[in-house]
Write a protein that holds these residues in place. Sequence first.
Motif, PDB file in Angstrom:
ATOM      1  N   THR A  48       7.624  36.327  23.865  1.00 25.94           N
ATOM      2  CA  THR A  48       8.384  35.503  24.619  1.00 25.94           C
ATOM      3  C   THR A  48       7.808  34.383  25.342  1.00 25.94           C
ATOM      4  O   THR A  48       8.208  33.466  25.621  1.00 25.94           O
ATOM      5  CB  THR A  48       9.023  36.546  25.531  1.00 25.94           C
ATOM      6  OG1 THR A  48       9.797  37.762  25.019  1.00 25.94           O
ATOM      7  CG2 THR A  48      10.135  36.184  26.579  1.00 25.94           C
TER       8      THR A  48
ATOM      9  N   GLN B 145      15.755  36.915  25.162  1.00 25.38           N
ATOM     10  CA  GLN B 145      15.723  38.538  24.592  1.00 25.38           C
ATOM     11  C   GLN B 145      16.524  39.464  25.542  1.00 25.38           C
ATOM     12  O   GLN B 145      17.357  40.274  25.190  1.00 25.38           O
ATOM     13  CB  GLN B 145      14.111  38.975  25.195  1.00 25.38           C
ATOM     14  CG  GLN B 145      13.924  40.540  24.727  1.00 25.38           C
ATOM     15  CD  GLN B 145      12.465  40.811  24.890  1.00 25.38           C
ATOM     16  OE1 GLN B 145      11.596  39.827  25.174  1.00 25.38           O
ATOM     17  NE2 GLN B 145      12.154  42.069  24.519  1.00 25.38           N
TER      18      GLN B 145
ATOM     19  N   ASP C 188      14.945  35.114  20.386  1.00 28.64           N
ATOM     20  CA  ASP C 188      14.073  36.158  20.872  1.00 28.64           C
ATOM     21  C   ASP C 188      14.577  37.558  20.669  1.00 28.64           C
ATOM     22  O   ASP C 188      15.688  37.930  21.480  1.00 28.64           O
ATOM     23  CB  ASP C 188      13.640  35.778  22.345  1.00 28.64           C
ATOM     24  CG  ASP C 188      12.483  36.560  22.759  1.00 28.64           C
ATOM     25  OD1 ASP C 188      11.998  37.323  22.006  1.00 28.64           O
ATOM     26  OD2 ASP C 188      12.053  36.183  23.959  1.00 28.64           O
ATOM     27  N   GLU C 189      14.074  38.238  19.820  1.00 28.76           N
ATOM     28  CA  GLU C 189      14.565  39.716  19.584  1.00 28.76           C
ATOM     29  C   GLU C 189      15.967  39.963  19.609  1.00 28.76           C
ATOM     30  O   GLU C 189      16.679  40.701  20.228  1.00 28.76           O
ATOM     31  CB  GLU C 189      14.243  40.711  20.987  1.00 28.76           C
ATOM     32  CG  GLU C 189      12.622  40.682  21.346  1.00 28.76           C
ATOM     33  CD  GLU C 189      11.982  41.469  20.317  1.00 28.76           C
ATOM     34  OE1 GLU C 189      12.403  42.067  19.331  1.00 28.76           O
ATOM     35  OE2 GLU C 189      10.612  41.686  20.682  1.00 28.76           O
TER      36      GLU C 189
END
Lengths: 334, 244
Positions: free
Chosen positions: B43, B85, B161-162
Amino acid sequence: MKRPQVMIGTVIFAVALVIPLFLHNDYFLQVIFRLFLFATLGLAWNLVGGYAGQLSLGHAAYFGVGAYGLALLSKGMSPWLAIVGGVVLSMICALIIGSVSFRLRGPYFCLATIAFTEVLRLIAKNLPNVTGGDVGTPVPLLFPHNSMRSFYYACVVLTILSFAITYWVERSRFGYYLMAIREDEDTALSVGVNTARVKLWALLLSAALSALAGALYASLFLFIVPDQMFGVEVSVEIAILPMLGGAGTLLGPLVGSIVLETASEVFKNIFKEAHLLIYGILVVLVVLFLPEGIVGTLNRKLRWFKAAPRTPFASAPPPGPAEESKRIPLPLAE
Amino acid sequence: MPLLEIKNVSKRFGGLKAVTDVNMSVEAGEIAFIVGPNGAGKTTLFNLITSVHKADAGQIVFDGHDITHSSPHAAAKLGIGRTFQIVKPLRNLTVLENTMLGAFLRTSSPAAAEQEAAKVLQFLGMGKVMHLAARGMGLPMMKRLEIARALATKPKLILLDEVVAGLPTVEALKLADLLKRLPEWGIAAIGGVEHVMQVVMKIADRVVVLDHGIKIAEGKPQDVVHHPAVIEAYLGSKYKELLK
Ligand SMILES: Nc1ncnc2c1ncn2[C@@H]1O[C@H](COP(=O)(O)OP(=O)(O)O)[C@@H](O)[C@H]1O
Ligand SMILES: [Mg+2]
């Protein structure tokens, strides 16, 4: 769901425009003048405090600079030009406050608005040669015979203008950006919104409208003093009206002003000295039970179809830690 | 010239070295993945690329522009879209309005933005929830909404992100199938994942493995997962013995 608000607003303005045809009592006209004056200030505040979610507790600054701009600049030019000058000066104040505080997150903007307004109040009090100091300064006439009716119409027209501007903002990209900043500034940045600049534009617009209201108010009373124009009560009232009516809604400031100004006028006549107490209690009750304001709460109640229904996928619960860890060795086990 | 070039980039938070001397590049239309355990610096790397954090050292070049000391909104304008995220929807707006916010980067007309947003939402299979408030969405739709908002900005590169973290496996694989089609739109992607490796194996052209902010491996997904340093980072040396 914007339509009903526009319709209600239009009806209110239509009624406001015909009132003077039937009502010849200057006292009542002045009460309604005040109502629309604060509706204008509330609409102006709402652009920054409501849509963009940036709490200003110093809108008296723009109001006062508009008033003092008219009073002081008219010594060297026509009053109408002086009003324009006051508007420009108030926008310069907005530029200063905005550019120092909008890059920072947190309470800095709010604190800056309070501090800046207090500085202006002290300047107005302590420069007697320029501002008349504590004694105050005369303001020129704007309308022949200074008729209450002219002021009344000018004020309603200014409110209509502010309402129309808000309506335009709500439907434009600019309005979406303001709401995005209020909801989540990181998200707004991530899609390319220059949030500091967008907030500044909103504040400039807000300052200009507030300054016009200040000039109108000052000219009606022909004389202004620093505490009356830059007082913290003024800033608080400008912020409370739209919050009560519904911050971030088109109609909120208008409704807030109608409710609060009427209530305060009635209480003043019935309860005499105690009216401020009653007024305070009313504000607290509304904040407690209608935190989204009158229009905001009604809006949500009526907008049932947007009331967060679950999506087809929503039933899947977020996996617990056990489920997460089960996945770890997968690539290696293959 | 690669679309994105990260050269010797480092970032500390106080005494903590979050990213240390990382090199990485992404070609136009490529899907790369950054893989690493929680706290590896994925991140942070995304935040460096988008100038949310400023790098302490190194250089980041995107599409011919040095963006090392840029700003988040400028990065978006240049064509870097991103998801968060921890999802960041505008909760009180509808799914469509959330997506329009992205589309407004390339048009000032609400009608045009709505059209673009609707197109993106159809692609992501979100047509049915378009007019619902974002706050009512479950996690799978929230993750998709993050992607929709970023795609609506018409990026050249999207940072994911994720985006599959916490999703049921079926759901994650369905989403992976959609993401695999991004290059058709001329969009490159960098995914960041902790451990949903099926998705990585399925769609990544290239994988970079981070551990404690240091790049420990890079290569094709099938090679990287057998890299000893990677196995150790994930499972510790004890399990490495077992696997032998
Ligand atoms: N804003 C921050 N301030 C201080 N430490 C941070 C910050 N962001 C991340 N970190 C730290 O940097 C390290 C890397 O975090 P992160 O990039 O979030 O890892 P990952 O996304 O790979 O899980 C972690 O130890 C985390 O605690
Ligand atoms: Mg992370």
